[in-house]
Design a protein around this motif. Structure first.
Motif, PDB file in Angstrom:
ATOM      1  N   PHE A   1      -4.148  -6.436  -5.094  1.00  8.57           N
ATOM      2  CA  PHE A   1      -2.766  -6.588  -5.145  1.00  8.57           C
ATOM      3  C   PHE A   1      -2.213  -5.711  -3.831  1.00  8.57           C
ATOM      4  O   PHE A   1      -2.650  -4.728  -3.686  1.00  8.57           O
ATOM      5  CB  PHE A   1      -2.194  -6.143  -6.345  1.00  8.57           C
ATOM      6  CG  PHE A   1      -0.713  -6.188  -6.516  1.00  8.57           C
ATOM      7  CD1 PHE A   1      -0.165  -7.552  -7.121  1.00  8.57           C
ATOM      8  CD2 PHE A   1       0.040  -5.172  -6.042  1.00  8.57           C
ATOM      9  CE1 PHE A   1       1.366  -7.381  -7.303  1.00  8.57           C
ATOM     10  CE2 PHE A   1       1.383  -5.383  -6.060  1.00  8.57           C
ATOM     11  CZ  PHE A   1       1.933  -6.483  -6.619  1.00  8.57           C
ATOM     12  N   MET A   2      -1.471  -6.507  -3.179  1.00  9.32           N
ATOM     13  CA  MET A   2      -0.812  -5.917  -1.998  1.00  9.32           C
ATOM     14  C   MET A   2       0.766  -5.953  -2.115  1.00  9.32           C
ATOM     15  O   MET A   2       1.296  -6.986  -2.613  1.00  9.32           O
ATOM     16  CB  MET A   2      -1.314  -6.353  -0.818  1.00  9.32           C
ATOM     17  CG  MET A   2      -2.643  -5.919  -0.655  1.00  9.32           C
ATOM     18  SD  MET A   2      -3.386  -6.572   1.051  1.00  9.32           S
ATOM     19  CE  MET A   2      -2.694  -5.741   1.917  1.00  9.32           C
ATOM     20  N   GLY A   3       1.157  -4.773  -1.901  1.00  6.80           N
ATOM     21  CA  GLY A   3       2.957  -4.725  -1.860  1.00  6.80           C
ATOM     22  C   GLY A   3       3.314  -3.657  -1.206  1.00  6.80           C
ATOM     23  O   GLY A   3       2.698  -2.994  -0.322  1.00  6.80           O
ATOM     24  N   TRP A   4       4.799  -3.557  -1.167  1.00  5.33           N
ATOM     25  CA  TRP A   4       5.351  -2.282  -0.550  1.00  5.33           C
ATOM     26  C   TRP A   4       5.833  -1.215  -1.295  1.00  5.33           C
ATOM     27  O   TRP A   4       6.092  -1.554  -2.451  1.00  5.33           O
ATOM     28  CB  TRP A   4       6.632  -2.875   0.433  1.00  5.33           C
ATOM     29  CG  TRP A   4       6.387  -3.745   1.294  1.00  5.33           C
ATOM     30  CD1 TRP A   4       6.670  -5.292   1.061  1.00  5.33           C
ATOM     31  CD2 TRP A   4       5.657  -3.997   2.547  1.00  5.33           C
ATOM     32  NE1 TRP A   4       6.332  -5.907   2.115  1.00  5.33           N
ATOM     33  CE2 TRP A   4       5.519  -5.171   3.278  1.00  5.33           C
ATOM     34  CE3 TRP A   4       4.792  -2.807   3.262  1.00  5.33           C
ATOM     35  CZ2 TRP A   4       4.953  -5.729   4.239  1.00  5.33           C
ATOM     36  CZ3 TRP A   4       4.425  -3.166   4.511  1.00  5.33           C
ATOM     37  CH2 TRP A   4       4.421  -4.753   4.788  1.00  5.33           C
ATOM     38  N   TYR A   5       5.425  -0.095  -1.079  1.00  7.72           N
ATOM     39  CA  TYR A   5       5.858   0.939  -1.935  1.00  7.72           C
ATOM     40  C   TYR A   5       7.182   1.618  -2.018  1.00  7.72           C
ATOM     41  O   TYR A   5       7.603   2.472  -2.682  1.00  7.72           O
ATOM     42  CB  TYR A   5       4.761   2.184  -2.063  1.00  7.72           C
ATOM     43  CG  TYR A   5       4.772   2.960  -0.820  1.00  7.72           C
ATOM     44  CD1 TYR A   5       3.688   2.930   0.067  1.00  7.72           C
ATOM     45  CD2 TYR A   5       5.670   4.188  -0.654  1.00  7.72           C
ATOM     46  CE1 TYR A   5       3.739   3.485   1.331  1.00  7.72           C
ATOM     47  CE2 TYR A   5       5.706   4.952   0.423  1.00  7.72           C
ATOM     48  CZ  TYR A   5       4.771   4.438   1.393  1.00  7.72           C
ATOM     49  OH  TYR A   5       4.512   5.467   2.796  1.00  7.72           O
TER      50      TYR A   5
ATOM     51  N   SER B   1       7.395  -3.455  -4.579  1.00  5.10           N
ATOM     52  CA  SER B   1       6.593  -4.110  -5.454  1.00  5.10           C
ATOM     53  C   SER B   1       5.288  -3.431  -5.792  1.00  5.10           C
ATOM     54  O   SER B   1       4.629  -3.523  -6.715  1.00  5.10           O
ATOM     55  CB  SER B   1       6.229  -5.519  -4.562  1.00  5.10           C
ATOM     56  OG  SER B   1       5.585  -5.266  -3.355  1.00  5.10           O
ATOM     57  N   ALA B   2       5.069  -2.304  -4.742  1.00  4.96           N
ATOM     58  CA  ALA B   2       3.705  -1.574  -5.380  1.00  4.96           C
ATOM     59  C   ALA B   2       3.986  -0.253  -5.328  1.00  4.96           C
ATOM     60  O   ALA B   2       3.245   0.694  -5.207  1.00  4.96           O
ATOM     61  CB  ALA B   2       2.765  -1.784  -4.053  1.00  4.96           C
TER      62      ALA B   2
ATOM     63  N   ALA C   1      -4.530 -16.969  -6.288  1.00  2.00           N
ATOM     64  CA  ALA C   1      -4.020 -16.130  -5.354  1.00  2.00           C
ATOM     65  C   ALA C   1      -2.606 -16.879  -5.107  1.00  2.00           C
ATOM     66  O   ALA C   1      -2.185 -17.861  -5.182  1.00  2.00           O
ATOM     67  CB  ALA C   1      -4.785 -16.469  -3.994  1.00  2.00           C
ATOM     68  N   MET C   2      -1.592 -15.820  -4.597  1.00  2.00           N
ATOM     69  CA  MET C   2      -0.330 -15.911  -4.652  1.00  2.00           C
ATOM     70  C   MET C   2       0.244 -15.116  -3.696  1.00  2.00           C
ATOM     71  O   MET C   2      -0.115 -13.975  -3.298  1.00  2.00           O
ATOM     72  CB  MET C   2       0.352 -15.933  -5.795  1.00  2.00           C
ATOM     73  CG  MET C   2       1.190 -17.017  -6.235  1.00  2.00           C
ATOM     74  SD  MET C   2       2.294 -16.979  -7.458  1.00  2.00           S
ATOM     75  CE  MET C   2       1.627 -15.685  -8.708  1.00  2.00           C
ATOM     76  N   TYR C   3       1.284 -15.694  -2.717  1.00  2.00           N
ATOM     77  CA  TYR C   3       2.092 -14.798  -1.695  1.00  2.00           C
ATOM     78  C   TYR C   3       3.548 -14.937  -2.294  1.00  2.00           C
ATOM     79  O   TYR C   3       3.881 -16.060  -2.140  1.00  2.00           O
ATOM     80  CB  TYR C   3       1.771 -15.207  -0.242  1.00  2.00           C
ATOM     81  CG  TYR C   3       2.804 -14.688   0.664  1.00  2.00           C
ATOM     82  CD1 TYR C   3       2.498 -13.332   1.150  1.00  2.00           C
ATOM     83  CD2 TYR C   3       4.107 -15.193   1.116  1.00  2.00           C
ATOM     84  CE1 TYR C   3       3.329 -12.705   2.169  1.00  2.00           C
ATOM     85  CE2 TYR C   3       4.795 -14.637   1.942  1.00  2.00           C
ATOM     86  CZ  TYR C   3       4.489 -13.346   2.362  1.00  2.00           C
ATOM     87  OH  TYR C   3       5.343 -12.683   3.170  1.00  2.00           O
TER      88      TYR C   3
ATOM     89  N   ILE D   1      -2.984 -11.166  -4.881  1.00  2.00           N
ATOM     90  CA  ILE D   1      -1.713 -11.218  -4.922  1.00  2.00           C
ATOM     91  C   ILE D   1      -1.042 -10.486  -3.757  1.00  2.00           C
ATOM     92  O   ILE D   1      -1.447  -9.176  -3.860  1.00  2.00           O
ATOM     93  CB  ILE D   1      -1.157 -10.871  -6.409  1.00  2.00           C
ATOM     94  CG1 ILE D   1      -1.609 -11.673  -7.481  1.00  2.00           C
ATOM     95  CG2 ILE D   1       0.630 -10.731  -6.247  1.00  2.00           C
ATOM     96  CD1 ILE D   1      -1.160 -12.880  -7.562  1.00  2.00           C
ATOM     97  N   PHE D   2      -0.366 -11.217  -2.794  1.00  2.00           N
ATOM     98  CA  PHE D   2       0.542 -10.224  -1.888  1.00  2.00           C
ATOM     99  C   PHE D   2       1.865 -10.454  -2.340  1.00  2.00           C
ATOM    100  O   PHE D   2       2.550 -11.578  -2.065  1.00  2.00           O
ATOM    101  CB  PHE D   2       0.270 -10.743  -0.729  1.00  2.00           C
ATOM    102  CG  PHE D   2       0.684 -10.007   0.502  1.00  2.00           C
ATOM    103  CD1 PHE D   2       2.018  -9.187   0.309  1.00  2.00           C
ATOM    104  CD2 PHE D   2       0.084  -9.648   1.569  1.00  2.00           C
ATOM    105  CE1 PHE D   2       2.462  -8.123   1.412  1.00  2.00           C
ATOM    106  CE2 PHE D   2       0.457  -8.611   2.528  1.00  2.00           C
ATOM    107  CZ  PHE D   2       1.775  -7.970   2.590  1.00  2.00           C
ATOM    108  N   MET D   3       2.653  -9.409  -2.830  1.00  2.00           N
ATOM    109  CA  MET D   3       4.109  -9.348  -3.287  1.00  2.00           C
ATOM    110  C   MET D   3       4.891  -8.750  -2.285  1.00  2.00           C
ATOM    111  O   MET D   3       4.953  -7.302  -2.139  1.00  2.00           O
ATOM    112  CB  MET D   3       4.198  -8.961  -4.865  1.00  2.00           C
ATOM    113  CG  MET D   3       5.715  -9.185  -5.291  1.00  2.00           C
ATOM    114  SD  MET D   3       5.956  -8.336  -6.737  1.00  2.00           S
ATOM    115  CE  MET D   3       5.269  -9.973  -7.897  1.00  2.00           C
TER     116      MET D   3
END
Lengths: 334, 218
Positions: free
Chosen positions: B156-160, B136-137, B91-93, B129-131
């Protein structure tokens, strides 16, 4: 006798003048939004780390107006209402009717109305939202209810059956508006924003419009699955707004924002602005670009000035529409 | 007598070796999923440290063992080392700058300060993964590169799109304080719904919609 009357009159006049002066001084002090924000933040509970953001408390240790049973009933009423809407809407698309009849979602919404749930419920003090909340959950949905006002904050169904959405933004807008209308929430909120969360889910926000300005602090957000016309969750936000008068104009506000940015050595090449309703914050109360966010409970009309530097980086400055103070902002630092 | 003693010694040695092997096997099976928390130095003043702290607390709540925490990343190699290192890194942030299919250590840095999903630097099958970086998404490229799509119990999570710093911090407070209570998807949607930001925070998720995000051995 005349002298006595005169004296009483004099005392009365002095009293009125003193009271007016004291009230005026107090008003002048109150007019400073930044001062009020500082005072408010000093009074707020310090919290550190996620454990202290949301603290479970003993039911007996707190005096709240809404009982556990009432909170469950409030959630159940919303759950029943939305379940009925979802069932009706799922049948709108006749082509998918047969397939949907077998789906887990349809069965879930059918059962919710008649089911006698074993609810798990506990009371939580939320230090960010500054309120005490009933957290309730059962096998089909969970909810949050304000323990003092009885307002529903959130209700979310446990959906397990997802269908990829084939709808475009316009179609989602139309479906969301129809679903919102069916909720009959007795308000004339307008669709403010919609965004896609994943391949099957959209988040739609409806807000009050106050003197032609969208007020996101009096709003309803819906999570919808457009392919099946399902409302998956609802959240209701209703906060007090200060009805401050718009005294300064756009040009004046822009000049104030640019002057503030210059004082912090930011070189601004363009600005964009709009009148907005915003929660004031301490974003620009920083030193050496070290932002410390303290969100306030104060929500006012501000000029939201978007400033861009030569590299295109965006900064937001809130200029109070009445007092012309810089009362917060943000940056697109990513 | 000597032969008997020798036999006992050999038997005891074999038992010891087997026991040791068994302990090692059990230990390797019981290892806790590890997580790394990284935030770039340029964002230290813009809630970088606070966001990294929230993520650290949240990941711990989900049962991950935080093996690396760095809120002053100045070199992409720090992150790449964690990605390529052997171990149980699942896992990574990541908190940094970004544009479409680019995670950047510096906002206006050169090509040696970025990580992309196509430059073969991302390896392994990651669980969560939370980028947290703009765009990022926006596509599923990073989600696919980390192999978080098409499998159960991965996300996987991020901002679009671009995201405002203070709003994303408000969102993160709500998100990380509720992780583990419902599925990651539900918690992310609730944070978007409940956090009182003027707009919707542009969060997007790829992967298993029914996963709670827990470390696998939990």
């Amino acid at each position: 006798m005349k002298k006595k009357m005169l004296m009483i009159l004099c005392i009365l006049v002095i009293c009125i003048i003193t009271t007016t002066t004291v009230l005026a001084i107090n008003n002048i002090k109150q007019d400073s939004v930044t001062e009020r924000m500082k005072k408010e933040n000093l009074e707020k509970i310090e919290y550190n780390g996620i454990e202290s953001i949301k603290q479970e408390i003993e039911e007996t240790s707190v005096d709240v107006k809404i009982t556990k049973e009432e909170a469950i009933d409030i959630s159940k009423a919303y759950a029943n209402k939305i379940s009925k809407i979802n069932l009706e809407e799922m049948l709108v698309d006749k082509v998918k009717n047969t397939q949907l009849k077998q789906s887990a979602n349809m069965e879930k919404f059918n059962n919710i109305v008649s089911k006698d749930y074993k609810n798990e419920i506990n009371i939580v003090k939320n230090n960010v939202e500054q309120r005490i909340i009933w957290y309730q959950k059962n096998e089909d949905y969970y909810s949050r209810v304000d323990a003092n006002t009885g307002e529903l904050i959130l209700l979310h169904y446990n959906i397990t059956d997802f269908e990829e959405s084939t709808k475009n933004e316009e179609e989602v807008r139309s479906i969301a508006s129809e679903l919102y209308k069916k909720l009959e929430l007795n308000n004339d909120f307008e669709l403010y924003s919609l965004s896609q969360f994943d391949d099957s889910t959209w988040v739609v926000m409806f807000t009050e419009k106050r003197e032609e300005i969208f007020n996101p602090y009096n709003s309803v957000k819906l999570t919808i699955l457009p392919e099946n016309r399902i409302i998956e969750s609802i959240s209701i936000n209703n906060e007090n707004i200060e009805d401050n008068e718009v005294v300064i104009n756009e040009n004046q506000a822009q000049k104030i924002a640019i002057a503030m940015m210059k004082s912090k050595d930011y070189e601004i090449v363009s600005t964009n602005s709009e009148l907005a309703i915003r929660r004031v914050n301490s974003f620009w109360e920083n030193s050496e670009n070290n932002y410390v966010l303290q969100e306030s409970d104060i929500i006012r009309k501000v000029w939201e000035i978007e400033c861009k530097n030569s590299k295109g980086k965006k900064f937001i400055v809130y200029v109070d529409a009445t007092t012309s103070e810089v009362v917060g902002g943000d940056t697109y630092g990513y | 007598m000597d032969i008997k003693n020798a036999k006992i010694k050999v038997t005891l040695t074999i038992i010891c070796i087997i026991s040791l092997l068994l302990i090692m096997t059990l230990d390797s099976l019981a290892v806790i999923d590890q997580a790394g928390i990284f935030s770039v130095d340029e964002l230290k003043g813009a809630y970088g440290t606070q966001l990294a702290q929230l993520a650290k607390n949240g990941m711990q709540k989900l049962g991950y063992n935080i093996t690396e925490y760095n809120d002053t990343v100045t070199n992409r190699q720090t992150i790449l080392n964690y990605i390529t290192d052997s171990g149980n890194h699942y896992a990574m942030y990541l908190n940094g700058h970004g544009s479409n299919d680019v995670f950047a250590i510096q906002q206006y840095g050169g090509s040696d300060t970025i990580i992309t999903p196509t430059n073969n630097t991302i390896r392994g099958y990651w669980h969560f993964i939370f980028m947290s970086s703009c765009y990022s998404a926006a596509t599923d490229s990073f989600a696919n590169a980390f192999k978080t799509t098409g499998y159960s119990n991965r996300a996987f999570m991020g901002w679009y799109k671009e995201v405002a710093t203070a709003w994303s911090y408000t969102w993160a407070e709500v998100f990380w304080s509720h992780v583990g209570e419902n599925t990651l998807r539900q918690v992310a949607l609730d944070a978007t719904s409940v956090s009182t930001t003027p707009g919707t925070t542009p969060i997007r998720m790829y992967g298993d919609k029914t996963w709670y995000g827990w470390a696998w051995d939990k």
